[in-house]
Design an enzyme around this catalytic site. Structure first.
Site, mmCIF file in Angstrom:
data_model
loop_
_atom_site.group_PDB
_atom_site.id
_atom_site.type_symbol
_atom_site.label_atom_id
_atom_site.label_comp_id
_atom_site.label_asym_id
_atom_site.label_seq_id
_atom_site.Cartn_x
_atom_site.Cartn_y
_atom_site.Cartn_z
ATOM 1 N N ILE A 1 3.110 15.832 6.596
ATOM 2 C CA ILE A 1 3.537 15.105 5.342
ATOM 3 C C ILE A 1 3.960 16.748 4.271
ATOM 4 O O ILE A 1 5.476 16.039 3.719
ATOM 5 C CB ILE A 1 2.728 14.561 3.725
ATOM 6 C CG1 ILE A 1 1.670 13.300 4.785
ATOM 7 C CG2 ILE A 1 3.085 14.678 2.570
ATOM 8 C CD1 ILE A 1 0.862 12.444 4.101
ATOM 9 N N HIS B 1 19.633 2.125 31.393
ATOM 10 C CA HIS B 1 20.398 3.485 31.618
ATOM 11 C C HIS B 1 21.800 3.190 31.423
ATOM 12 O O HIS B 1 22.312 2.196 31.378
ATOM 13 C CB HIS B 1 20.914 3.710 33.553
ATOM 14 C CG HIS B 1 21.616 4.659 33.577
ATOM 15 N ND1 HIS B 1 21.982 6.644 33.169
ATOM 16 C CD2 HIS B 1 22.602 5.029 33.316
ATOM 17 C CE1 HIS B 1 22.935 6.800 33.209
ATOM 18 N NE2 HIS B 1 23.595 6.143 33.290
ATOM 19 N N GLY C 1 1.035 -1.210 0.070
ATOM 20 C CA GLY C 1 0.068 -0.187 0.508
ATOM 21 C C GLY C 1 0.968 1.066 0.297
ATOM 22 O O GLY C 1 1.975 1.254 -0.367
ATOM 23 N N CYS D 1 1.929 3.091 2.663
ATOM 24 C CA CYS D 1 3.249 3.031 3.461
ATOM 25 C C CYS D 1 4.155 3.200 3.425
ATOM 26 O O CYS D 1 5.605 3.543 3.091
ATOM 27 C CB CYS D 1 2.744 2.383 5.478
ATOM 28 S SG CYS D 1 3.591 1.894 5.735
ATOM 29 N N GLU E 1 0.920 28.415 4.285
ATOM 30 C CA GLU E 1 0.183 27.569 5.257
ATOM 31 C C GLU E 1 -0.808 28.272 5.402
ATOM 32 O O GLU E 1 -0.263 29.179 6.066
ATOM 33 C CB GLU E 1 0.046 26.888 6.149
ATOM 34 C CG GLU E 1 -0.745 26.530 8.241
ATOM 35 C CD GLU E 1 -1.290 25.210 6.947
ATOM 36 O OE1 GLU E 1 -1.071 24.109 7.022
ATOM 37 O OE2 GLU E 1 -2.748 25.613 7.124
HETATM 38 P P1 FAD Z 1 -3.435 2.038 2.065
HETATM 39 O O1 FAD Z 1 -1.669 1.709 2.625
HETATM 40 O O2 FAD Z 1 -3.354 3.256 0.747
HETATM 41 O O3 FAD Z 1 -3.439 0.351 1.166
HETATM 42 C C1 FAD Z 1 -4.569 0.640 0.704
HETATM 43 C C2 FAD Z 1 -4.557 -0.486 -1.050
HETATM 44 O O4 FAD Z 1 -5.502 -0.468 -1.528
HETATM 45 C C3 FAD Z 1 -3.726 0.102 -1.876
HETATM 46 O O5 FAD Z 1 -2.346 -0.922 -2.103
HETATM 47 C C4 FAD Z 1 -4.098 0.133 -3.413
HETATM 48 O O6 FAD Z 1 -3.856 -0.032 -4.110
HETATM 49 C C5 FAD Z 1 -5.262 -1.284 -3.120
HETATM 50 N N1 FAD Z 1 -6.421 -0.348 -3.577
HETATM 51 C C6 FAD Z 1 -7.731 0.839 -2.833
HETATM 52 N N2 FAD Z 1 -8.302 -0.001 -4.057
HETATM 53 C C7 FAD Z 1 -8.489 -1.239 -3.960
HETATM 54 C C8 FAD Z 1 -9.594 -1.775 -5.122
HETATM 55 N N3 FAD Z 1 -10.328 -0.975 -5.509
HETATM 56 N N4 FAD Z 1 -9.396 -3.347 -5.947
HETATM 57 C C9 FAD Z 1 -7.752 -3.452 -5.107
HETATM 58 N N5 FAD Z 1 -6.918 -3.238 -4.263
HETATM 59 C C10 FAD Z 1 -7.297 -1.603 -3.713
HETATM 60 N N6 FAD Z 1 1.826 6.640 8.480
HETATM 61 C C11 FAD Z 1 2.633 6.596 9.834
HETATM 62 O O7 FAD Z 1 1.942 6.405 10.548
HETATM 63 N N7 FAD Z 1 3.731 6.888 9.899
HETATM 64 C C12 FAD Z 1 4.725 7.811 9.061
HETATM 65 O O8 FAD Z 1 5.637 7.472 9.060
HETATM 66 C C13 FAD Z 1 4.026 7.937 7.518
HETATM 67 N N8 FAD Z 1 4.252 8.263 6.410
HETATM 68 C C14 FAD Z 1 3.671 8.831 5.524
HETATM 69 C C15 FAD Z 1 4.153 9.787 4.512
HETATM 70 C C16 FAD Z 1 3.311 9.583 3.132
HETATM 71 C C17 FAD Z 1 4.732 10.847 2.250
HETATM 72 C C18 FAD Z 1 2.462 9.358 3.285
HETATM 73 C C19 FAD Z 1 1.482 9.723 2.032
HETATM 74 C C20 FAD Z 1 2.022 8.467 4.362
HETATM 75 C C21 FAD Z 1 2.306 8.496 5.220
HETATM 76 N N9 FAD Z 1 1.858 7.725 5.900
HETATM 77 C C22 FAD Z 1 2.233 6.998 7.828
HETATM 78 C C23 FAD Z 1 0.031 6.997 6.225
HETATM 79 C C24 FAD Z 1 0.522 6.559 5.722
HETATM 80 O O9 FAD Z 1 1.079 5.846 4.728
HETATM 81 C C25 FAD Z 1 -1.055 5.349 6.375
HETATM 82 O O10 FAD Z 1 -1.989 5.318 7.487
HETATM 83 C C26 FAD Z 1 -1.348 4.092 5.901
HETATM 84 O O11 FAD Z 1 -0.134 3.719 4.804
HETATM 85 C C27 FAD Z 1 -2.674 3.571 4.797
HETATM 86 O O12 FAD Z 1 -3.027 1.935 5.213
HETATM 87 P P2 FAD Z 1 -4.633 1.313 4.598
HETATM 88 O O13 FAD Z 1 -3.796 0.074 4.645
HETATM 89 O O14 FAD Z 1 -5.209 1.551 5.013
HETATM 90 O O15 FAD Z 1 -4.090 2.616 3.030
#
Ligand code: FAD
Length: 449
Positions: A179, A435, A38, A40, A198
């Protein structure tokens, strides 16, 4: 075959839930239209932290003399080489996710999935049936309606900017949220002139205000230029036009403009309307157990819009799986830690001082420099750090921990456990911390409260 669970989306919400249910002995299918891991793993947490680690290494070289080290010549960062390392880290972890799912016995189906009735999913022309469906489709960068933003090659989102292999000279960031700040911190550390525009009067609005002010001051010291309380009105090529605090039009330009204005849940084309799944523009509505309004349909992670963090997505997925298979479990959102991986980093868990005041909760607080721990002085020469602890006035239950400075993303996990377990100051007194570690400063601050 009827599955016990079909999961849509293999991000940290979906793939962890799928593996967990499979390890319980359930028949599980997982749909992914893109790559495993995904946002992350592929374009979020992991690649950004890999870049920030390289920036930290560069900073360490610049500050080497503080540790008695002479570097002959100039240390420079090769962004193309950093990108190669980033890709290696992402690929290795991606293979790990694949192996983990295989080991757990999850059937991974590489296709875009759509709801096809209450217990059915259609993907690549096939229909799959399950007792439970977990929607974990995540989120994508939001596209605000700013004239000149769409289809502008100078405008990048968080995914586009991750692919740059040459350091821009100047970067403009729209949005002072997590971000935007992490990318600003990275590019400023590697020699780029960074400006942030901002709309709000402060950055990182979810952070405790006292810590947020310190972060702003540190980032200004790092050279980042802030335009706060400023509203973007349009983009002309690589020039961002905004209204300043007095309503006067101002311009700032960069090689690129980063759109870091937030994330939108992935809802389109899923078939939610047809089934009457309850959602709004923030996401699918869920309760603390992962239920949607329809029995048998569950949701977790960014698509719910509740807490856009990878570890929250994972926990929500596990909670949903436990509840769907008869094990009582629920989310406790107040104990979920969050981190901003800027240099210096910020970490927090629990209530902010502003929240306690707004709720009328009586509290005591302690604010201490991280340097009360010897290890902080050893590891972070010349750097500042602060830890703030908020406890309930009468019984001393720990309500909030907020910190800025090196290593706070590591010790915030201790604070989360304390809040999750509803520990009081007296309970923490009995816990032994190793420590010398920076975490000793956390204990000291708690005892001061
Ligand atoms: P996602 O990780 O978005 O995964 C969803 C998946 O579903 C994707 O792979 C997508 O392709 C798939 N999908 C969607 N629709 C369909 C469909 N119809 N059929 C099949 N597959 C589908 N969070 C942290 O905790 N720490 C961090 O340091 C952090 N840094 C970040 C930095 C950036 C630049 C960004 C953009 C985000 C960051 N995040 C961070 C947030 C984190 O990435 C998300 O909160 C997390 O990935 C959410 O997980 P999720 O499983 O809900 O969705």
């Amino acid at each position: 075959m009827i599955y016990d669970l079909l999961v849509i989306g293999a991000g940290p919400g979906g793939y962890e839930a799928a593996a967990y249910a499979a390890k319980m002995g359930k028949k599980v299918g997982l749909f992914e239209k893109n790559v495993l891991g995904g946002t992350c793993l592929n374009v979020g947490c992991i690649p950004t932290k890999t870049l920030l680690r390289s920036a930290k290494a560069l900073e360490d070289c610049h500050e080497a003399s503080l540790y008695g080290i002479n570097i002959v010549g100039e240390a420079t960062l090769d962004l193309a080489a950093v990108q190669v390392r980033k890709q290696q880290v992402v690929s290795t972890l991606g293979r790990g996710v694949g192996a983990m799912l295989k080991g757990a016995g999850v059937a991974v189906i590489k296709a875009e999935a759509h709801l096809h009735g209450r217990n059915k999913i259609e993907a690549a022309g096939k229909v799959y049936e399950a007792a439970n469906i977990l929607i974990a489709t995540g989120s994508v960068p939001a596209t605000p309606r700013i004239p000149g933003l769409s289809d502008n090659p100078s405008v990048l989102d968080s995914t586009g900017i991750l692919a740059l292999d040459k350091t821009p000279k100047e970067l403009v960031v729209i949005g002072g949220g997590v971000i935007g700040l992490e990318f600003a911190s990275f590019f400023a550390s590697i020699g780029c002139i960074v400006s942030i525009v901002e709309m709000l009067p402060n950055i990182a609005p979810v952070v405790d205000a006292e810590i947020g002010k310190k972060l702003l001051s540190e980032l200004k010291k790092a050279g980042i230029i802030f335009h706060l309380s400023c509203k973007v009105v349009r983009i002309e090529g690589n020039i961002l036009v905004f209204l300043d605090q007095d309503g006067k039009e101002q311009k700032v330009s960069g090689d690129y403009i980063l759109n870091a204005t937030g994330r939108s849940p992935v809802l389109k084309g899923l078939g939610l309307e047809e089934l009457k799944v309850d959602f709004d523009r923030k996401g699918i509505k869920t309760d603390a157990f992962g239920h949607t309004n329809l029995p048998g349909i569950w949701a977790c992670g960014d698509v719910t819009g509740r807490c856009l963090l990878a570890h929250a997505a994972t926990r929500e997925g596990i909670v949903a799986v436990n509840n769907m298979f008869g094990k009582a479990d629920r989310m406790r959102y107040h104990a979920i830690p969050s981190v901003i991986y800027t240099h210096p980093e910020v970490a927090q868990v629990g209530a902010t001082e502003e929240e306690l005041k707004a709720k009328g909760i009586a509290y005591r607080k302690a604010v201490m420099p991280a340097a009360i721990a010897g290890r902080f002085m050893i590891d972070y020469a010349g750097k500042g750090g602060t830890i703030k602890v908020l406890v309930e006035e009468k019984y001393g239950q720990i309500l909030g921990v907020h910190a800025i400075g090196g290593c706070c993303s590591e010790f915030i996990a201790n604070a989360s456990q304390m809040i999750e377990l509803e520990l009081r100051v007296d309970d923490v007194r009995q816990i032994v911390f190793p420590h010398p570690t920076v975490s000793e400063a956390l204990k000291e601050t708690i005892l001061h409260a």
